[in-house]
Design an enzyme around this catalytic site. Structure first.
Site, PDB file in Angstrom:
ATOM      1  N   LYS A 145      -1.809  28.288 -21.330  1.00 28.79           N
ATOM      2  CA  LYS A 145      -1.837  27.197 -20.346  1.00 28.79           C
ATOM      3  C   LYS A 145      -2.844  27.504 -19.250  1.00 28.79           C
ATOM      4  O   LYS A 145      -2.813  28.580 -18.644  1.00 28.79           O
ATOM      5  CB  LYS A 145      -0.460  27.047 -19.698  1.00 28.79           C
ATOM      6  CG  LYS A 145       0.403  26.011 -20.369  1.00 28.79           C
ATOM      7  CD  LYS A 145       1.773  26.013 -19.768  1.00 28.79           C
ATOM      8  CE  LYS A 145       2.115  24.713 -19.124  1.00 28.79           C
ATOM      9  NZ  LYS A 145       3.529  24.683 -18.676  1.00 28.79           N
TER      10      LYS A 145
HETATM   11  C1  E4P Z   1       5.768  22.188 -18.382  1.00 27.54           C
HETATM   12  O1  E4P Z   1       4.826  22.403 -19.123  1.00 27.54           O
HETATM   13  C2  E4P Z   1       5.605  21.868 -16.961  1.00 27.54           C
HETATM   14  O2  E4P Z   1       5.061  22.957 -16.279  1.00 27.54           O
HETATM   15  C3  E4P Z   1       6.920  21.412 -16.375  1.00 27.54           C
HETATM   16  O3  E4P Z   1       7.445  20.415 -17.223  1.00 27.54           O
HETATM   17  C4  E4P Z   1       6.824  20.929 -14.935  1.00 27.54           C
HETATM   18  O4  E4P Z   1       8.016  20.316 -14.552  1.00 27.54           O
HETATM   19  P1  E4P Z   1       8.391  19.986 -13.033  1.00 27.54           P
HETATM   20  O5  E4P Z   1       7.428  18.958 -12.512  1.00 27.54           O
HETATM   21  O6  E4P Z   1       9.784  19.449 -13.105  1.00 27.54           O
HETATM   22  O7  E4P Z   1       8.287  21.271 -12.271  1.00 27.54           O
END
Ligand code: E4P
Length: 287
Positions: free
Chosen positions: A113
């Protein structure tokens, strides 16, 4: 059990291997898992250390993250697990590449990522050419999604995920779900080399709407998957309607996907804020 007719891959959004196990037992399958620095910081193993007043050195924190990622991957062998690089607004592509190449050795099926900065895009372009799988994160508008598409042109299907965030758009009174619909529409006019991994899903309705839109993938917290199990792994019917309430719809923009990737405007305040939060959550764990 995977319901017949399900088009979307289901990922767990969690930094806790115990939750991976729980969800596997509950669903009978998981297509993959996503983690991020905030989820890692919330992981019980990390919290146990922090609650004792202890912190990590830089070496220890990567070792802990690696262990958690390997524990998750051992439960879902061969399935994608997203591992996020540490990056602030000034982190260079070179620094991201260094971390990404190392993290990619942790397990066989990592998606690395990277945050959507211009350096993150540069790093993605290089990694894809090297055959590394990437997941571009903190995506909040079509221009950013178009930039990812252009930077990763030539990638194999399954190699590039795009994580557009639903809940954080809802948080600023915009309809995050309408944005997911827009990105899917834009990408469906392309060659399919980037898959949409709908992220930041906060409600069961977000999840159902992602299934209804046939998002390529969706990542959700365990509580949403528990609710899905309680509802016998239902699929939304064609006439089921997502209700955005007072959230303002985000209009679709026609966009050329074939420009040089550096030509897209990829700045977004929510991306900047998201990076700051990930950095803060990570740094809080350090001595
Ligand atoms: C996953 O890849 C993301 O980082 C995550 O879903 C972010 O979620 P949030 O906006 O609830 O922190």
């Amino acid at each position: 059990m995977k319901p017949e007719g399900l088009k979307t891959q289901i990922f767990l959004d969690s930094g806790d291997p115990k939750e991976t196990k729980e969800m596997l037992d509950l669903l009978g399958f998981l297509d993959g898992q996503t983690t991020n620095p905030s989820l890692f910081a919330k992981s019980p193993e990390v919290q146990e250390k922090i609650s004792k007043g202890e912190k990590y050195t830089k070496e220890e924190i990567y070792a802990e993250y690696k262990k958690i990622i390997q524990d998750i991957s051992a439960l879902i062998p061969g399935k994608s697990v997203s591992v996020e690089v540490y990056a602030d607004a000034n982190t260079s592509a070179e620094e991201m590449l260094k971390q990404a190449r190392e993290m990619n050795t942790w397990i066989d099926s990592a998606h690395i990522k990277l945050p959507l900065t211009s350096e993150g895009l540069k790093a993605a372009e290089t990694l894809v050419r090297e055959g590394v799988d990437v997941n571009m994160t903190l995506i909040f508008n079509q221009s950013q999604a178009a930039g990812v598409y252009a930077a990763t042109n030539g990638a194999k299907k399954g190699q590039v995920f795009l994580s557009p965030f639903i809940g954080r758009l809802d948080d600023i009174d915009l309809d995050g779900m309408s944005y997911i619909k827009n990105v899917l529409k834009m990408y469906r006019a392309g060659d399919g080399h980037v898959e949409v991994l709908a992220a930041s899903a906060r409600s069961y309705e977000h999840f159902l709407r992602c299934l209804q839109l046939e998002s390529d993938l969706v990542t959700v917290p365990g509580k949403i998957l528990r609710e899905w199990a309680e509802n016998n792994f239902e699929l939304p019917s064609e006439d089921w309607q997502y209700e955005p309430g007072d959230l303002a719809p985000i209009p679709y923009e026609d966009m050329d996907l074939n420009k040089n990737y550096m030509q897209y405007n990829i700045q977004h305040d929510l991306t900047d804020k998201g990076i700051e939060k990930f950095v803060a959550d990570w740094n809080n764990l350090l001595v």
